[in-house]
Structures are given as structure tokens and as C-alpha cells.
Write a protein that holds these residues in place. Structure first.
Motif, mmCIF file in Angstrom:
data_model
loop_
_atom_site.group_PDB
_atom_site.id
_atom_site.type_symbol
_atom_site.label_atom_id
_atom_site.label_comp_id
_atom_site.label_asym_id
_atom_site.label_seq_id
_atom_site.Cartn_x
_atom_site.Cartn_y
_atom_site.Cartn_z
ATOM 1 N N UNK A 142 0.788 -1.230 0.000
ATOM 2 C CA UNK A 142 0.000 0.000 0.000
ATOM 3 C C UNK A 142 0.814 1.271 0.000
ATOM 4 N N UNK A 143 2.127 1.143 -0.078
ATOM 5 C CA UNK A 143 3.001 2.303 -0.084
ATOM 6 C C UNK A 143 3.645 2.471 -1.456
ATOM 7 N N UNK A 144 3.854 3.697 -1.856
ATOM 8 C CA UNK A 144 4.638 4.003 -3.049
ATOM 9 C C UNK A 144 6.034 4.366 -2.558
ATOM 10 N N UNK A 145 6.943 3.412 -2.606
ATOM 11 C CA UNK A 145 8.264 3.576 -2.018
ATOM 12 C C UNK A 145 9.283 3.897 -3.109
ATOM 13 N N UNK A 146 9.994 4.999 -2.931
ATOM 14 C CA UNK A 146 11.124 5.354 -3.784
ATOM 15 C C UNK A 146 12.387 5.067 -2.976
ATOM 16 N N UNK A 147 13.030 3.954 -3.273
ATOM 17 C CA UNK A 147 14.264 3.576 -2.579
ATOM 18 C C UNK A 147 15.442 4.120 -3.373
ATOM 19 N N UNK A 148 16.059 5.162 -2.855
ATOM 20 C CA UNK A 148 17.126 5.865 -3.570
ATOM 21 C C UNK A 148 18.469 5.152 -3.449
ATOM 22 N N UNK A 149 19.294 5.333 -4.458
ATOM 23 C CA UNK A 149 20.741 5.253 -4.294
ATOM 24 C C UNK A 149 21.196 6.679 -3.988
ATOM 25 N N UNK A 150 21.738 6.921 -2.812
ATOM 26 C CA UNK A 150 22.283 8.244 -2.535
ATOM 27 C C UNK A 150 23.364 8.611 -3.570
ATOM 28 N N UNK A 151 23.598 9.886 -3.746
ATOM 29 C CA UNK A 151 24.694 10.338 -4.609
ATOM 30 C C UNK A 151 25.995 9.647 -4.201
ATOM 31 N N UNK A 152 26.749 9.186 -5.206
ATOM 32 C CA UNK A 152 28.014 8.511 -4.925
ATOM 33 C C UNK A 152 27.875 7.052 -4.562
ATOM 34 N N UNK A 153 26.642 6.547 -4.468
ATOM 35 C CA UNK A 153 26.364 5.163 -4.092
ATOM 36 C C UNK A 153 25.628 4.437 -5.227
ATOM 37 N N UNK A 154 25.765 3.133 -5.266
ATOM 38 C CA UNK A 154 25.000 2.343 -6.218
ATOM 39 C C UNK A 154 25.137 2.849 -7.637
ATOM 40 N N UNK A 155 24.002 3.030 -8.312
ATOM 41 C CA UNK A 155 24.006 3.458 -9.702
ATOM 42 C C UNK A 155 23.809 4.963 -9.862
ATOM 43 N N UNK A 156 23.766 5.702 -8.770
ATOM 44 C CA UNK A 156 23.631 7.149 -8.855
ATOM 45 C C UNK A 156 24.942 7.800 -9.277
ATOM 46 N N UNK A 157 24.826 9.007 -9.830
ATOM 47 C CA UNK A 157 26.021 9.752 -10.212
ATOM 48 C C UNK A 157 26.847 10.125 -8.987
ATOM 49 N N UNK A 158 28.150 10.298 -9.224
ATOM 50 C CA UNK A 158 29.025 10.867 -8.204
ATOM 51 C C UNK A 158 28.906 12.387 -8.259
ATOM 52 N N UNK A 159 29.197 13.022 -7.150
ATOM 53 C CA UNK A 159 29.189 14.485 -7.162
ATOM 54 C C UNK A 159 30.370 14.983 -8.008
ATOM 55 N N UNK A 160 30.260 16.191 -8.565
ATOM 56 C CA UNK A 160 31.336 16.691 -9.432
ATOM 57 C C UNK A 160 32.656 16.859 -8.701
ATOM 58 N N UNK A 161 33.718 16.939 -9.458
ATOM 59 C CA UNK A 161 35.049 17.182 -8.892
ATOM 60 C C UNK A 161 35.029 18.448 -8.054
ATOM 61 N N UNK A 162 35.651 18.374 -6.894
ATOM 62 C CA UNK A 162 35.702 19.521 -5.994
ATOM 63 C C UNK A 162 34.550 19.587 -5.017
ATOM 64 N N UNK A 163 33.498 18.785 -5.252
ATOM 65 C CA UNK A 163 32.357 18.764 -4.334
ATOM 66 C C UNK A 163 32.612 17.756 -3.224
ATOM 67 N N UNK A 164 31.803 17.856 -2.174
ATOM 68 C CA UNK A 164 31.946 16.940 -1.048
ATOM 69 C C UNK A 164 30.614 16.259 -0.774
ATOM 70 N N UNK A 165 30.590 15.420 0.240
ATOM 71 C CA UNK A 165 29.394 14.659 0.592
ATOM 72 C C UNK A 165 28.933 15.018 1.998
ATOM 73 N N UNK A 166 28.666 16.288 2.220
ATOM 74 C CA UNK A 166 28.147 16.722 3.516
ATOM 75 C C UNK A 166 26.744 16.171 3.712
ATOM 76 N N UNK A 167 26.399 15.876 4.953
ATOM 77 C CA UNK A 167 25.123 15.241 5.255
ATOM 78 C C UNK A 167 23.953 16.099 4.793
#
Length: 287
Positions: free
Chosen positions: A52-77
Motif C-alpha cells: 500500500x506504499x509508493x516507495x522510492x528507494x534511492x541510491x544516494x549520490x556517490x552510491x549504487x548506480x547514482x552519479x558521483x558528485x562533481x570534482x571539488x564537491x563533497x558529501x556533507x550530510x
């Protein structure tokens, strides 16, 4: 239990993220957020047990099949918080619930406290606040982070000659998991390379944080929560071992459950996933 999911890519204004979609299109909207160095497969056992839920299970940026953040960027929470908000915008969800494990639970708390008008409910698994640091340790922490960042270019990801070797490494990693859980995470988290397999994750994810919230900062976010919160804690997990944990939850209107299992109790086996689902089903689909 098996449940089909749809693999999608979400083109946000600043990055492209991958996700698994579960459940009917008209189900209660939920964004599911995994832990550090995991991926959307973290919810492979649990999502099918939440009908009964519409669940969007993400790959966070930099994880799984998601894109990495651009050069010079960081992964702040807080950058993850912005990503999640953009995902909700893409689906047209003004109100939605969050299902978070570990780091994903922390991101969920930050977003719900900052924008309470957007978040309906919080379902949290063995996570609540980030590791904190006080002001007097900030210069040393920044120095360590800068040195690690400068040294990163000279480091290489591990390469495993066989898929099974990577699975065994993940079983022993941070937040140790069962073999079946490690296989699920590795199937999504590995990519072929010369000599075998390596992890898709961005190497910058392993860098130490240059700055941490203080305990007072973390407490402020918990105190600002306005939506209903349901927290599942693993008896052999990581959350109960955090310093001052009892103080953090004292007199809070948070539904609390302690379940047998480790940090990935929702993924390690079907029984653990069912126990977690039993805690969340009626909570996420209130009558």
C-alpha cells in the motif's frame, strides 16, 4: 516474499540519481534512504512487506548506480537532505514519509526537523543523529580531513578477482551483514574492472568529515521534530552504543522498539525484515 520493482533514473537539477520504485502509484508516498556505503538494495527484503506504499528507494549520490558528485564537491550530510527534497519535488509530493536506515535515518531527521511541513512520518531503523564533535576538536578534525583529501589521489579502490571475495569483504565491513545481505548489496554495488570487480561507490565517501555537528546541534534537530516518529533499534546494532543515547530519547514522543539482530536487521534475513515491517505497517498507513 518477492515483489517487482521498477528501476528508474531521476534527473534532478544538479545530479542524476538512481532508485527502485515499489508499490502502487497511488500508494502512500515514502522515500526510503539507505546507510553509508550501501545502496537501494538495502530495502529489497523490507519494501515488499510494506504493501500500500509508493516507495522510492534511492541510491544516494556517490552510491549504487547514482552519479558521483562533481570534482571539488563533497558529501556533507545536509547535501543529501537537499537531494531528497529535490526527489520529492520531482514526484510532485508536497507531503511524504521517510523510511531511513542508519545514515538514511539521520538524513530523514534533519529534513523533517528543518521542513516539518513537508514530512508526514518518520520510520527509522538503527539511526537517529550523526556522530558529533565539540568545538575544541574542530581544528584537528579539519586538519585530518584536509590531509586525507590531499592523499586520496594516490589511493586505489580494492579489486576482487571474484564476486564472492567482494561479498566476503562486505560481510566484514562497517555494520557487518549476513552473506545474503552482502550479496544483495554487492549485486548493485559492484562493477567489473580490470582484474575482477570493484565498488561503484565514490572514493570520497570514505574521507573523514571536515566538520561535525555538536551534540547541541544534534539535540536541536531531534527537539524540532513535529511529525510522528517510529524508531526501531537493533539489540546488536550501532545505535544503542552511541554515547548519551538514553539522554537523547528521554521524554521524547517517539515510538521505540528493540528488536533482535544487527545493524542491518531489516536486510540480513526474512524474519528480521518481517519484524521491522510489523513495526511500520500500520504506522506508515494510518487508518
Amino acid at each position: 516474499m518477492k515483489m517487482a520493482f521498477e528501476e528508474v533514473r531521476l534527473s534532478l537539477p544538479h545530479i542524476e540519481l538512481a532508485a527502485h520504485l515499489y508499490g502502487p502509484e497511488d500508494g502512500q508516498p515514502v522515500i526510503a534512504l539507505h546507510g553509508w556505503l550501501d545502496n537501494a538494495a538495502s530495502f529489497a527484503r523490507l519494501a515488499p512487506k510494506l504493501p500500500g506504499l509508493r516507495i522510492v528507494a534511492l541510491d544516494f549520490a556517490g552510491h549504487g548506480h547514482s552519479d558521483h558528485r562533481p570534482a571539488g564537491a563533497s558529501y556533507a550530510i545536509w547535501d543529501y537532505v537537499h537531494d531528497v527534497l529535490q526527489v520529492a519535488e520531482q514526484f510532485g509530493w508536497q507531503r511524504f514519509s521517510l523510511l531511513g536506515h542508519s545514515m538514511g535515518a539521520i538524513v530523514s531527521v534533519l529534513l523533517a526537523a528543518a521542513l516539518p511541513e513537508r514530512v508526514e512520518r518518520l520510520a527509522l531503523i538503527d539511526g537517529l543523529i550523526p556522530y558529533t564533535g565539540e568545538a575544541d576538536s574542530a581544528p584537528q578534525r579539519l586538519a585530518e580531513a584536509l590531509k586525507a583529501q590531499m592523499a586520496l589521489a594516490g589511493k586505489r579502490k580494492p579489486v576482487y578477482a571474484e564476486f564472492e571475495r567482494a561479498v566476503e569483504a562486505r560481510m566484514r565491513g562497517v555494520g557487518a551483514v549476513s552473506r545474503e545481505a552482502a550479496e544483495l548489496l554487492a549485486q548493485r554495488g559492484l562493477m567489473p574492472t580490470r582484474g575482477g570487480y570493484t565498488w561503484r561507490t565514490d572514493s570520497r565517501l570514505t574521507l573523514p568529515s571536515p566538520m561535525r555537528l555538536t551534540y547541541a546541534h544534534a539535540m536541536a534537530f531531534v527537539e524540532q521534530l513535529q511529525c510522528p516518529v517510529n524508531l526501531v533499534m537493533a539489540e546488536q546494532g550501532m545505535l544503542l552504543a552511541q554515547p548519551r543515547f538514553d539522554e537523547l530519547l528521554a521524554n521524547r514522543p517517539i515510538i521505540q522498539s528493540r528488536l533482535p539482530g544487527g545493524h542491518h536487521l531489516h536486510l540480513d534475513d526474512e524474519d528480521g525484515a518481517q519484524l521491522v515491517a510489523d513495526c511500520f505497517n500500520s504506522f506508515l498507513r494510518p487508518s
